[in-house]
Design a protein around this motif. Structure first.
Motif, PDB file in Angstrom:
ATOM      1  N   ARG A 214       0.782  -1.247   0.000  1.00 32.18           N
ATOM      2  CA  ARG A 214       0.000   0.000   0.000  1.00 32.18           C
ATOM      3  C   ARG A 214       0.814   1.297   0.000  1.00 32.18           C
ATOM      4  NH1 ARG A 214      -3.483  -3.224  -1.926  1.00 32.18           N
ATOM      5  NH2 ARG A 214      -4.848  -4.321  -0.475  1.00 32.18           N
ATOM      6  N   THR A 215       2.112   1.232   0.215  1.00 32.73           N
ATOM      7  CA  THR A 215       2.933   2.437   0.226  1.00 32.73           C
ATOM      8  C   THR A 215       4.104   2.214  -0.723  1.00 32.73           C
ATOM      9  OG1 THR A 215       2.356   2.777   2.546  1.00 32.73           O
ATOM     10  CG2 THR A 215       4.138   4.105   1.677  1.00 32.73           C
ATOM     11  N   PRO A 216       4.321   3.092  -1.698  1.00 28.03           N
ATOM     12  CA  PRO A 216       5.327   2.832  -2.747  1.00 28.03           C
ATOM     13  C   PRO A 216       6.755   3.097  -2.287  1.00 28.03           C
ATOM     14  CG  PRO A 216       4.261   4.929  -3.149  1.00 28.03           C
ATOM     15  CD  PRO A 216       3.557   4.320  -1.965  1.00 28.03           C
ATOM     16  N   LEU A 217       7.253   2.234  -1.399  1.00 26.54           N
ATOM     17  CA  LEU A 217       8.555   2.449  -0.783  1.00 26.54           C
ATOM     18  C   LEU A 217       9.577   1.409  -1.217  1.00 26.54           C
ATOM     19  CD1 LEU A 217       7.493   3.178   2.908  1.00 26.54           C
ATOM     20  CD2 LEU A 217       8.112   4.842   1.148  1.00 26.54           C
ATOM     21  N   PRO A 218      10.800   1.843  -1.502  1.00 21.58           N
ATOM     22  CA  PRO A 218      11.916   0.908  -1.597  1.00 21.58           C
ATOM     23  C   PRO A 218      12.617   0.846  -0.234  1.00 21.58           C
ATOM     24  CG  PRO A 218      12.551   3.024  -2.542  1.00 21.58           C
ATOM     25  CD  PRO A 218      11.164   3.195  -1.966  1.00 21.58           C
ATOM     26  N   GLY A 412      -0.621  12.097  -5.810  1.00 17.77           N
ATOM     27  CA  GLY A 412      -1.170  12.320  -4.477  1.00 17.77           C
ATOM     28  C   GLY A 412      -1.689  11.048  -3.830  1.00 17.77           C
ATOM     29  N   THR A 413      -1.849  11.131  -2.532  1.00 15.77           N
ATOM     30  CA  THR A 413      -2.358  10.033  -1.711  1.00 15.77           C
ATOM     31  C   THR A 413      -3.646  10.496  -1.056  1.00 15.77           C
ATOM     32  OG1 THR A 413      -0.113   9.239  -1.260  1.00 15.77           O
ATOM     33  CG2 THR A 413      -1.833   8.550   0.276  1.00 15.77           C
ATOM     34  N   PHE A 483       2.078  10.677  -2.698  1.00 12.74           N
ATOM     35  CA  PHE A 483       2.392   9.372  -3.274  1.00 12.74           C
ATOM     36  C   PHE A 483       3.407   8.659  -2.376  1.00 12.74           C
ATOM     37  CE2 PHE A 483       4.055   6.774  -7.095  1.00 12.74           C
ATOM     38  CZ  PHE A 483       3.123   5.780  -6.888  1.00 12.74           C
ATOM     39  N   LEU A 484       3.108   8.739  -1.078  1.00 12.14           N
ATOM     40  CA  LEU A 484       3.933   8.085  -0.053  1.00 12.14           C
ATOM     41  C   LEU A 484       2.987   7.527   1.012  1.00 12.14           C
ATOM     42  CD1 LEU A 484       7.071  10.406   0.267  1.00 12.14           C
ATOM     43  CD2 LEU A 484       7.028   8.024  -0.495  1.00 12.14           C
TER      44      LEU A 484
END
Length: 604
Positions: A214-218, A412-413, A483-484
Motif C-alpha cells: 500500500r505504500t510505494p517504498l523501496p 497524491g495520496t 504518493f507516499l
C-alpha cells in the motif's frame, strides 16, 4: 472445534519460540510489530507479531516469557485483539493503561529479556532497559532474531523495482533537496546524517518502490553528507538496469549506490565525525555500531521529516487533482450503494471490492493507500476493522456503514471516511453523527496563530462530544504523504503532546469519530492542507487555516439539523456546493443524478 484449529498453530509457534529462547539462555523476548525501518507498513517477512499471535494491527508488541506472555495494543485495537488472538496464550493489555514496562517489572524477576536491536529504536531500547532494571533483570541484544530461527517458511526480503518519481510530481529535484537538507545538517553541527526511514529516502531521491503493501517504498538505508553527497544502501537488483542504468542517470553522480551489507562498514568510517541520527526512528543497531566505531553521535530529528511534510506548490496541486478523481470514484460507489444496499445483498467485502473497482477504472490509480475499512453495524465500532471471510456481514437495514478508504496516485495520496445510513437511522445515531460532524466542521474552519500545534486544536473536534459525555479513543488527525505514506509525521492532531507546529503545505486528516461497542461506529474524515489565512482587520499576528482537499458528499440523512447552528449549516452547504461543482464534470447518468440530490442544500 473450528476455533481450536485456527488457534492451534499459534500455540505451536509460541512453544517453538520458547524452546529457542531456552536454548539461547534467555528468559523472554520482545516481539514488536516493526521492521528494520520502524515503518507502519512492513514487508511480509517482517510480520513477526502476526505470525506469532494472529494480531494483524499496525501497532503493538508481545512480550514472551517462559511461562507467560502478553500482547499490548492501543485503543484502536482493543476490540480487534480479542477477536484475533488466543487470550489463553497471550494476555491482551492496553498499551497506555497497562504498559509493557509495568508487566515486565511484575512478571520478570532477575531474568534475561532478549530483543532484536534492528526492531527497536534507541529510545525504545533505553526504556526497555529501564523497565528491566525495575525488575532486577537484564535487557539483552540478540545478534540474530530467535523468532526468525523458528519461522520455517519466513518470506524472503522483497525485491520490488524502484522507479523514478519525476519532477512533474515532485516539484523539486533530488539534488536541490539533498543540498538543502545538507545545509540543515551543517547548521546542526554535523558532518553527515544517517537516514533509516524509507519514506525519507524516497522523498529525498525522488524515487518510489513496492517493497511494502500500500505504500510505494523501496526499503533501504542512506547516509547524507552535509555537502549533498549521498550513499544509498540498497540491493541493486531493484534498480532499473542496475546502478548504471536509467535510474542511475536519474539519481546523478552525487548518489553512490552500495549493497546493503556495506552499511556497517560505512558507519565505521564515520569514526571521529559528528553524525546526526534520529533516536526516535533509527534502529538501536545503528547507534550501537556508531558508538563502537567512535563516532560523535548527535541526536536529532530526521532532517527530511519537516521538508517532506511541507508540500510544495506542485505537490499541493497534485493532491488536489488526485482528490478530484478519487472523489468521483467514491461518489460513483456511493450512488451504487444507495440502490444496492437497501436490498440486503451487499456485504462488507463486496462493498470494498466494488469501491476498488471504481477506483481502478481511473488510469492514474496505482494502489489502495491502505486496506479498506468496511465496517457494517457493530463491526464499524472496531476502529481499524479489517473484514475477512469469517467476519464479513451484510449491510443491514437500520444500521450504519463506516467506510474508510484511500488510494495511491502518482500525484497524491488520498484517505477519506464516510459513514452511511442504510435505510432509516435511529435518533441516537443521528445525534452522535451530528456531534461528530460539528467537531469536524469546527476543526475545518479553525483559524489559528502561526506556531500552533495540532495538540492545541484537538479539543475543537471533541468538544461537541464532550458536552454529551462522549469521546473517541484515537487521534483526530495524521499527516499524509505525496504518493507516499497515508500516515506521515511529524505533524498530527491529537490529545498527545506534539511539539511540531502546523506549517503551510502540510496535509493532515480531520477525522473525529464515535464508536458504540457492539452497535455502530461513526467517523467523518477529510484531508486538509494548512494555508496562510488572509489578514483581517485587527489581527495582531500571522494566522493559518485549513483548506479542505477531500471531495465527497456527507450523508445528510444522518444530520440532526436542530443541533447545528447557522454557521455550521452554511459550511455544509458550501462544502456540498463545491463537491458538486468539482465532481459533476466527471460523472454522468445515475451517479450525477445522485450527486445532485446528495449535495442539495439542507432544509432548515
Amino acid at each position: 472445534m473450528t476455533e481450536m484449529k485456527l488457534k492451534a498453530p499459534f500455540e505451536a509457534r509460541l512453544s517453538a519460540l520458547r524452546a529457542e529462547l531456552a536454548r539461547r539462555g534467555l528468559d523472554g523476548f520482545v516481539v514488536p510489530r516493526a521492521d528494520e525501518h520502524q515503518g507502519e507498513m512492513v514487508a511480509a517477512r517482517a510480520e513477526r507479531l502476526a505470525w506469532l499471535t494472529g494480531f494483524t494491527g499496525s501497532a503493538g508488541q508481545a512480550v514472551v516469557l517462559r511461562a507467560e506472555a502478553a500482547i499490548f495494543v492501543d485503543g484502536r485495537y482493543t476490540l480487534q485483539v480479542g477477536l484475533q488472538v488466543d487470550t489463553r496464550l497471550f494476555a491482551p493489555l492496553h498499551l497506555i493503561d497497562s504498559p509493557p514496562g509495568d508487566w515486565i517489572a511484575e512478571h520478570l524477576a532477575g531474568g534475561r529479556l532478549g530483543y532484536d536491536p534492528w526492531l527497536h529504536t534507541e529510545d525504545q531500547v533505553a526504556q526497555l532497559k529501564r523497565n528491566c532494571a525495575k525488575a532486577g533483570s537484564e535487557a539483552v541484544a540478540c545478534e540474530d532474531n530467535p523468532l526468525d530461527a523458528v519461522w520455517g517458511d519466513q518470506p524472503d526480503q522483497p525485491l520490488a523495482p524502484v522507479i523514478a518519481h519525476p519532477l512533474e510530481y515532485s516539484g523539486k529535484t533530488s539534488s536541490d533537496k539533498r543540498h538543502e537538507v545538507g545545509a540543515k545538517i551543517t547548521e546542526a553541527g554535523a558532518a553527515a546524517a544517517v537516514l533509516t526511514l524509507p519514506d525519507s529516502l524516497a522523498w529525498l531521491l525522488n524515487v518510489r518502490g513496492g517493497d511494502v503493501p500500500r505504500t510505494p517504498l523501496p526499503l533501504s538505508f542512506g547516509i547524507l553528507h552535509a555537502d549533498g553527497r549521498f550513499a544509498w544502501f540498497i540491493d541493486a537488483r531493484k534498480l532499473d538496469g542496475g546502478a548504471d542504468g536509467a535510474l542511475g542517470a536519474h539519481l546523478g553522480n552525487e548518489v553512490n549506490v552500495r549493497p546493503p551489507w556495506d552499511l556497517g562498514p560505512a558507519l565505521d568510517a564515520l569514526s571521529g565525525r559528528k553524525v546526526l541520527v534520529d533516536a526516535a526512528t533509527a534502529a538501536a543497531w545503528v547507534f550501537d555500531r556508531l558508538r563502537a566505531a567512535g563516532a560523535d553521535i548527535l541526536r536529532g530529528d530526521d532532517p527530511c521529516l519537516l521538508p517532506k511534510a511541507c508540500k510544495n506548490d506542485v505537490e499541493i496541486a497534485g493532491a488536489k487533482a488526485a482528490h478530484v478523481r478519487d472523489g468521483a470514484s467514491l461518489t460513483r460507489f456511493l450512488a451504487w450503494l444507495s440502490v444496492a444496499a437497501p436490498s440486503g445483498g451487499v456485504t462488507e467485502l463486496a462493498a470494498a471490492r466494488r469501491l476498488r473497482s471504481f477506483r481502478e477504472e481511473n488510469p492514474e490509480f496505482r494502489d489502495l493507500s491502505f486496506d479498506t475499512i468496511s465496517g457494517s453495524g457493530p463491526n464499524g465500532a472496531i476502529v481499524h476493522y479489517r473484514a475477512d471471510a469469517a467476519s464479513d456481514r451484510t449491510l443491514g437495514a437500520g444500521e450504519l456503514f463506516l467506510l474508510d478508504s484511500g488510494a495511491q496516485y502518482p500525484d497524491g495520496t488520498t484517505d477519506v471516511t464516510r459513514t452511511v445510513a442504510i435505510d432509516r437511522p435511529s435518533d441516537e445515531m443521528r445525534d452522535r453523527f451530528t456531534r461528530v460532524l460539528k467537531g469536524h466542521i469546527a476543526l475545518a474552519t479553525a483559524r489559528f496563530p502561526v506556531g500552533s500545534t495540532g495538540s492545541q486544536l484537538d479539543v475543537l473536534a471533541r468538544l461537541p462530544l464532550w458536552q454529551a459525555g462522549l469521546d473517541y479513543d484515537h487521534g483526530t488527525g495524521h499527516g499524509v504523504g505525496s504518493f507516499l505514506g497515508v500516515h506521515e509525521g511529524p505533524q498530527r492532531i491529537s490529545k498527545l503532546p506534539n511539539r511540531v507546529a502546523l506549517q503551510p503545505g502540510m496535509i493532515v486528516s480531520n477525522e473525529p469519530g464515535y464508536y458504540k461497542t457492539g452497535a455502530y461506529g461513526i467517523r467523518i474524515e477529510n484531508l486538509v492542507t494548512v494555508v496562510e489565512s488572509p489578514a483581517r482587520a485587527g489581527d495582531e499576528r500571522p494566522m493559518l487555516e485549513f483548506e479542505t482537499l477531500t471531495l465527497a458528499p456527507i450523508d445528510r440523512s444522518l444530520i440532526e439539523v436542530a443541533l447545528m447552528n447557522e454557521a455550521e449549516l452554511d459550511w455544509l452547504d458550501a462544502y456540498h456546493a463545491r463537491v458538486r461543482a468539482q465532481l459533476a464534470p466527471h460523472l454522468d447518468g445515475a451517479a450525477l443524478a445522485w450527486l445532485d440530490e446528495a449535495t442539495a442544500a439542507i432544509s432548515r
